[in-house]
Every structure is written in structure tokens, then in C-alpha cells.
Design an enzyme around this catalytic site. Structure first.
Site, short mmCIF file in Angstrom:
data_model
loop_
_atom_site.label_atom_id
_atom_site.label_comp_id
_atom_site.label_asym_id
_atom_site.label_seq_id
_atom_site.Cartn_x
_atom_site.Cartn_y
_atom_site.Cartn_z
N GLY A 31 2.87 -0.08 3.43
CA GLY A 31 3.27 -1.52 3.60
C GLY A 31 2.90 -2.13 4.82
O GLY A 31 3.42 -3.01 5.19
N CYS A 32 1.70 -1.69 5.57
CA CYS A 32 1.39 -2.12 6.77
C CYS A 32 0.16 -2.51 7.01
O CYS A 32 -0.22 -3.57 6.95
CB CYS A 32 1.69 -1.18 7.78
SG CYS A 32 3.39 -0.91 8.07
N CYS B 217 0.87 -1.27 -0.13
CA CYS B 217 0.02 0.10 -0.09
C CYS B 217 0.95 1.18 -0.27
O CYS B 217 1.85 1.28 -0.89
CB CYS B 217 -0.89 -0.07 1.18
SG CYS B 217 -0.46 -0.41 2.63
#
Length: 451
Positions: free
Chosen positions: A232-233, A229
Site C-alpha cells: 500500500g505504498c 498493492c
């Protein structure tokens, strides 16, 4: 019901048992997840030294989201040209323990080359993107794919867009042709364009469709899915978790004590802040509930009867309806969705004598010529109509289902056809000596041919 489905049922029952306490329970669980995550950083169980090095700091989109050293993705491609091994990404294990996912941040302008190094080095075939390039007026991800008629050159990588289509109103599917050092590969990208940052989609259906399509495109390729995203979480973690649970369902390996709390906690040991908000944690429970409900519905006795007996177990067959979702679903590669009720014109009535053709090799049978495949050895079993018993009824008894033999007859004693092949018994080739009466006029099977 299998043990795996028993576990799914227990999970759903436990959610139902919470009643009105659902919100409070999930809030408490997510609070515990955050507390555990904080403790790992404090006691250095999950270190972030590589991301903190001066030469790598500028490669992080967010200063507080650094990859754990223990599971970080390292790059070796193009190191001889002076490029480092760092990228802000982590491996996350799948249900079989392999590195099934690469969870990474959206590329920055100066990390585009690193992103394509990652994709190429690890043989990534499918990329899942859960953000837009710009959200709320802020740049969230650099465009790393080509546009129509506009190839993108990133270092030695040449990226061309070969196809772009909407999977549904939320998801864009792109097919990219990537060339590097005279080798060309196809890479698919699925972008969820309406997933708000730190939020969730309105319903789980399109998220489930996204991972379904990703696995369809992936096929049996063992390469990891690349999921990102902006950081990245959060959104990345939701996609990883949904696909992880889907794989548990497909492989029937849902553990007896299945817990989304434990799944998310384990993923957070591999990538920081996976499933970033309580709202995303709640959304996961909705998505998993749909996955488990669908699995249990397919395994129900009614569905099993349809699969095994090819006949609905209903008193009123009109109660069997086609799912509206199925009617809206796009065609899958390989023609997965096929008509089972296509009209056909009636064939000629069956003749009295047929020849069964065996093409597995010569067994002393007559040799016949086939079209296109050369000569094949054929074994014929000649059959003829048995003389009717003058005492047998001419029609099915009144009230009996069409095509059913009278109760006094059996295939062994009163079959409609008998073997007249002169004593040849090709039973070891999969033939039956006697051939049962067909249930109504129809073309003979493709394996039969007229003598």
C-alpha cells in the site's frame, strides 16, 4: 490560455530545460523526499503507535510499513462484536481537501473481514489493485473477491462476481455484488496484473486508462477510492498521485508553482513510503507529462476553433485524422463515443409553408394534440415564400461558396421567407419573426410540423 494551463506549460518547459541532467535532478529530488520522510519519524511528527500495539502487529503485512496515526483509517463497524478499529490504511486528501483516497495494504487471510468492513463503512464504490495475488513466488495479497460461480463469504459479507472483463491487456475489471445485513451494493474492482513490485509499467498509457475508468465508474459519488498493492505504498502512491494530478487538470486548478516533488512529499505526510522508488518517481513525471500535453493540445486554438465553430481550421481538411488510440478505446457508459458522419437518406424538398410549434404552455395559440404526452399548447408562426425579386440572381454568384447569399442581400431586407402570422410576435418564447433560408435541401427541424 488559462492560468492552470500556463502552469502546466511552465512545468513542461522546466523539464525540457533540464536536458541531459534530467536523471540527476530527479535522483536528487527523490533523495530529498526520503530524507524528509525519515525526519518526520525521528521528530515524531508522524507517529505509528496504533500499528505497533501487540494486538495489531499481526495485522501488518510488513513490519516496517505502519500507518501514520494522524491519518489512519479507523473502523467502527462490528466493534460491538469484539472487532477492533485497526486496519493498515491511511486517508489521503484530494485536490479539494476531502478524503479522496484510502491507501491500504493488500489483505491478509485474517484481515479479509477488516478489509470489507472498511469498504462497507466508507461506502467505497471502486477499488484499484496494483498487484497480483502471487509475485515472484511470494504471496502478496489474499483474494478478497469472488470467482465465477463461487461466491465468497467473509463474516457477514457475501460477495458475488457478476461480471469480469479485460479493460486492456494489463487491466482486469470485475463487478462485485456485496450483501451485508440484507443490504446489497455494487463494487467495482480494477486490477493491474502486470505491474512489477517496486517497479513501473513499460508505459504510462494503461495507468492513465486505469484512473480514467475508475473515475468513470465512480461518477459523482463522493466516497473515497480504495487503492492498494501489497504494502500500500509504492504502486499505490503512483496511482494516487496520477489521479490527483488528473483532477487538477480537469478542474483547471493546477497551481502556478506546480511541483511533483511537493505533491509526493505531501502525500508522504499522510501515508508512509508513498511512491517508494526513484524509478516510480521518474515514471510519475512521464505520466504527468502525458496528462499536461493532452490538456494543452485540447486547449490549442485549432481545437478551440473546432469546438466553437464546429468547423476545422485547416486549409486541407484531409489533414484531420482520427486518433488510433480513440479507435481502440472501449465504449464508455452512456454512449460517449458516437458517430458524427452516419449516412442519411435525403428527405423531401421543403414546402413553402411550415408551422413552428411551441410546447411551453398556452399563450393564446392554437391547441394541438401530441402523441404520448397528452394535450400540449402550440403556437404556430405561419410563413410563406417571398416573391422573388426579378432583379435578384437566380443562382449563387459564380465562385461563391454554396448556400451563401449575394453580398447585396441581407436577412432583414432580402430573406427568402417572411412572416405572415398576422402580427403575432412571439419573441419572448424564443422565436424569430423571420426564418432564414436553409442551406440546401434537408428535413425541417424536429420542432417544425407541416400545416
Amino acid at each position: 490560455m488559462s492560468r492552470s494551463l500556463d502552469a502546466a506549460r511552465r512545468f513542461l518547459d522546466s523539464l525540457a530545460a533540464r536536458g541531459g541532467r534530467e536523471g540527476t535532478v530527479l535522483a536528487g529530488e527523490f533523495s530529498d523526499i526520503r530524507a524528509h520522510s525519515a525526519s518526520w519519524k525521528t521528530d515524531l511528527a508522524c507517529s505509528t503507535e496504533a500499528g505497533s500495539r501487540p494486538e495489531n502487529v499481526s495485522k501488518n503485512r510488513y513490519k516496517d510499513v505502519l500507518p501514520y496515526d494522524q491519518t489512519r483509517v479507523t473502523l467502527s463497524l462490528l466493534q460491538e462484536e469484539g472487532h477492533g478499529d485497526y486496519i493498515n490504511g491511511n486517508f489521503i486528501r484530494g485536490t479539494d481537501g476531502r478524503q479522496a483516497y484510502i491507501a491500504t495494504q493488500g489483505p491478509l487471510p485474517h484481515t479479509l473481514l477488516d478489509f470489507w468492513r472498511l469498504v462497507w463503512e466508507y461506502g467505497v464504490k471502486v477499488i484499484l489493485m496494483a498487484c497480483r495475488e502471487v509475485e515472484n513466488g511470494r504471496k502478496k495479497c489474499e483474494r478478497y473477491w469472488a470467482q465465477a460461480q463461487e461466491p465468497l463469504q467473509v463474516g457477514g459479507f457475501c460477495i458475488n462476481l457478476t461480471e469480469e472483463t479485460w479493460l486492456n491487456v494489463d487491466i482486469m475489471l470485475r463487478t462485485l455484488q456485496v450483501t451485508f445485513q440484507k443490504e446489497s451494493r455494487r463494487v467495482h474492482q480494477l486490477q493491474f496484473v502486470s505491474w512489477p513490485d517496486r517497479g513501473v509499467p513499460s508505459q504510462p498509457e494503461h495507468v492513465l486508462a486505469m484512473v480514467e475508468k475508475a473515475r468513470c465508474l465512480q461518477g459523482s459519488d463522493p466516497a473515497p477510492l480504495c487503492i492498494h498493492c501489497s504494502a500500500g505504498c509504492g504502486r499505490t502512491g503512483v496511482l494516487c498521485t496520477v489521479d490527483y494530478v488528473r483532477q487538477l487538470v480537469l478542474t483547471q486548478t493546477i497551481p502556478p508553482n506546480f511541483s511533483l516533488f511537493e505533491v509526493v512529499l505531501e502525500m508522504r505526510r499522510q501515508r508512509p513510503a508513498v511512491v517508494q522508488t526513484e524509478e516510480q518517481y521518474r515514471f510519475l513525471h512521464q505520466a504527468v507529462t502525458q496528462l499536461f500535453d493532452a490538456a494543452l493540445q485540447e486547449a490549442s486554438p485549432r481545437y478551440q476553433n473546432l469546438q466553437v465553430n464546429c468547423a476545422p481550421h485547416y486549409e486541407d481538411i484531409s489533414s484531420l485524422h482520427t486518433s488510433p488510440a480513440l479507435l481502440r478505446a472501449p465504449d464508455l457508459p452512456g454512449g460517449v463515443l458516437r458517430s458524427v458522419s452516419a449516412p442519411r437518406t435525403p428527405g423531401p424538398a421543403m414546402a413553402d409553408t411550415y408551422a413552428v410549434v411551441q410546447k411551453r404552455g398556452s399563450v393564446g395559440g392554437t391547441r394541438a394534440r401530441g402523441g404520448g404526452d397528452g394535450d400540449v399548447d402550440a403556437l404556430y408562426s405561419r410563413v410563406a415564400r417571398r416573391a422573388r425579386d426579378p432583379q435578384a440572381p437566380a443562382e449563387d454568384p459564380p465562385g461563391a461558396p454554396p448556400g451563401r447569399a449575394a453580398s447585396t442581400q441581407s436577412l432583414a431586407a432580402g430573406g427568402t421567407y417572411e412572416d405572415v402570422s398576422g402580427g403575432v410576435h412571439p419573441g419572448n418564447l424564443g422565436f424569430n419573426v423571420r426564418i432564414g433560408k436553409p442551406k440546401g435541401p434537408r428535413d425541417p427541424p424536429a420542432e417544425w410540423t407541416r400545416m
